[in-house]
Design a protein around this motif. Structure first.
Motif, mmCIF file in Angstrom:
data_model
loop_
_atom_site.group_PDB
_atom_site.id
_atom_site.type_symbol
_atom_site.label_atom_id
_atom_site.label_comp_id
_atom_site.label_asym_id
_atom_site.label_seq_id
_atom_site.Cartn_x
_atom_site.Cartn_y
_atom_site.Cartn_z
ATOM 1 N N LEU A 117 12.156 19.502 21.159
ATOM 2 C CA LEU A 117 11.435 19.036 22.337
ATOM 3 C C LEU A 117 10.907 17.627 22.076
ATOM 4 O O LEU A 117 10.359 17.355 21.005
ATOM 5 C CB LEU A 117 10.256 19.964 22.652
ATOM 6 C CG LEU A 117 10.589 21.451 22.893
ATOM 7 C CD1 LEU A 117 9.309 22.232 23.143
ATOM 8 C CD2 LEU A 117 11.567 21.609 24.054
ATOM 9 N N ILE A 118 11.057 16.762 23.076
ATOM 10 C CA ILE A 118 10.605 15.372 22.937
ATOM 11 C C ILE A 118 9.715 15.026 24.123
ATOM 12 O O ILE A 118 10.096 15.220 25.280
ATOM 13 C CB ILE A 118 11.797 14.404 22.877
ATOM 14 C CG1 ILE A 118 12.728 14.776 21.715
ATOM 15 C CG2 ILE A 118 11.312 12.961 22.720
ATOM 16 C CD1 ILE A 118 13.992 13.943 21.650
ATOM 17 N N LEU A 132 2.651 23.849 23.849
ATOM 18 C CA LEU A 132 3.782 24.682 23.439
ATOM 19 C C LEU A 132 3.781 24.934 21.938
ATOM 20 O O LEU A 132 4.162 26.011 21.470
ATOM 21 C CB LEU A 132 5.104 24.023 23.847
ATOM 22 C CG LEU A 132 5.570 24.271 25.273
ATOM 23 C CD1 LEU A 132 6.779 23.416 25.611
ATOM 24 C CD2 LEU A 132 5.901 25.744 25.474
ATOM 25 N N MET A 133 3.328 23.959 21.164
ATOM 26 C CA MET A 133 3.320 24.116 19.714
ATOM 27 C C MET A 133 2.332 25.181 19.262
ATOM 28 O O MET A 133 2.429 25.688 18.139
ATOM 29 C CB MET A 133 3.006 22.778 19.037
ATOM 30 C CG MET A 133 4.153 21.782 19.135
ATOM 31 S SD MET A 133 3.810 20.242 18.264
ATOM 32 C CE MET A 133 3.739 20.807 16.559
ATOM 33 N N LEU A 134 1.400 25.547 20.131
ATOM 34 C CA LEU A 134 0.466 26.615 19.800
ATOM 35 C C LEU A 134 1.055 27.997 20.054
ATOM 36 O O LEU A 134 0.493 29.001 19.609
ATOM 37 C CB LEU A 134 -0.823 26.455 20.624
ATOM 38 C CG LEU A 134 -1.641 25.191 20.379
ATOM 39 C CD1 LEU A 134 -2.814 25.133 21.355
ATOM 40 C CD2 LEU A 134 -2.145 25.140 18.936
ATOM 41 N N THR A 135 2.180 28.058 20.766
ATOM 42 C CA THR A 135 2.727 29.344 21.179
ATOM 43 C C THR A 135 3.942 29.778 20.370
ATOM 44 O O THR A 135 4.401 30.896 20.524
ATOM 45 C CB THR A 135 3.134 29.303 22.658
ATOM 46 O OG1 THR A 135 4.232 28.369 22.824
ATOM 47 C CG2 THR A 135 1.975 28.870 23.536
ATOM 48 N N SER A 144 5.562 12.886 18.948
ATOM 49 C CA SER A 144 6.171 13.206 20.240
ATOM 50 C C SER A 144 7.362 14.145 20.143
ATOM 51 O O SER A 144 8.002 14.433 21.159
ATOM 52 C CB SER A 144 6.620 11.909 20.944
ATOM 53 O OG SER A 144 7.595 11.243 20.164
ATOM 54 N N THR A 145 7.665 14.667 18.942
ATOM 55 C CA THR A 145 8.870 15.480 18.761
ATOM 56 C C THR A 145 8.560 16.703 17.911
ATOM 57 O O THR A 145 7.858 16.614 16.903
ATOM 58 C CB THR A 145 9.986 14.674 18.078
ATOM 59 O OG1 THR A 145 10.152 13.435 18.741
ATOM 60 C CG2 THR A 145 11.301 15.442 18.092
ATOM 61 N N ALA A 146 9.089 17.841 18.326
ATOM 62 C CA ALA A 146 8.911 19.081 17.572
ATOM 63 C C ALA A 146 10.167 19.920 17.690
ATOM 64 O O ALA A 146 10.945 19.783 18.646
ATOM 65 C CB ALA A 146 7.700 19.863 18.080
#
Length: 271
Positions: A117-118, A132-135, A144-146
């Motif tokens: 995801l960017i 979203l990174m918490l879920t 800005s990227t994961a």
């Protein structure tokens, strides 16, 4: 159980507890998660105090930690005569069950698909990524990227997303996924676990109480490392990463330290 612990046991406890700061409430979470995860399981206050004492934890610190876990909804307690019994709440069991595969699996399933995801420079896009990174089991590549295992979410609003079963993994990503502090933690745990493996008598710990304490401390030290990062295939990690070797060593040690029943541990208090 004898009052005086043998030297080998004291050395094993010391090596398993000196590599990082011991948070007593976290040790208690491991005790409940490893020994009393079933909904009908309960542990007396006397047993908890006996286990933590053998692990080098003062009774006052144990009482404070139990209070914290009750306050935060992890455990519930019931008074039985002059003693108390404690059990995981539904919330506590859910948390323990969710973490169990990462902790106990001998051959964890690695994902076939990954998604990236960017976010743009907008505040709303960055917030969507942060939320979203918490879920999920995301690994942050930069601000800005994961990326995370599995297919990408289907309700993205301001994020660019794509998924693939083929990825080129450069060294910079390996270093990002396996940073030096985490590598050091694995190295230290590996050294400790090798000492425990060598000192543990061939017949095991010798009594249920010491077996439970060593088992809990092994699980706890391992849990504190393995839950600090996503479950990643070897291609995402540095060549000298000891995660897989540590997992194999933990599995072997837990075979040598089988989980004692709560009834056998409670009976030890009567001897």
């Amino acid at each position: 159980m004898k009052d005086t612990a043998p030297d080998w046991f004291e050395t094993c406890v010391s090596r398993l507890t000196t590599t990082s700061t011991q948070r007593v409430w976290s040790v208690l979470v491991t005790i409940f998660g490893d020994l009393a995860q079933d909904g009908s399981d309960q542990i007396s206050g006397s047993l908890i105090t006996a286990l933590t004492r053998l692990a080098g934890i003062r009774a006052e610190a144990t009482r404070v930690a139990l209070h914290r876990l009750r306050k935060e909804g992890w455990i519930e307690s019931t008074r039985v005569g002059r003693n108390s019994v404690h059990r995981l709440t539904s919330f506590g069991r859910r948390q323990s069950v969710a973490a169990a595969p990462r902790i106990y699996s001998r051959d964890p399933n690695m994902p076939d698909i990954w998604h990236v995801l960017i976010a743009s420079n907008s505040e709303s896009s960055r917030k969507e990524l942060s939320d979203l990174m918490l879920t999920g089991d995301y690994c942050s590549l930069n601000a800005s990227t994961a990326m995370a295992p599995g297919p990408m979410p289907d309700d993205l609003e301001e994020l660019l997303g794509f998924e693939s079963d083929t990825m080129s993994v450069p060294n910079w990503l390996r270093d990002l996924c396996g940073p030096e502090p985490l590598k050091t933690a694995y190295d230290q745990f590996w050294d400790a676990i090798q000492i425990v493996e060598r000192l543990l008598p061939a017949e095991g710990a010798g009594d249920p109480m010491r077996s439970a304490v060593l088992r809990v401390l092994v699980v706890h030290a391992w849990r504190r490392i393995v839950l600090r990062h996503p479950s990643l295939p070897p291609v995402f990690l540095p060549d000298d990463w000891k995660g897989a070797a540590c997992r194999e060593a933990v599995s072997h040690l837990l075979d040598r330290l089988p989980r004692p029943s709560l009834s056998s541990l409670e009976a030890e208090l009567m001897d």
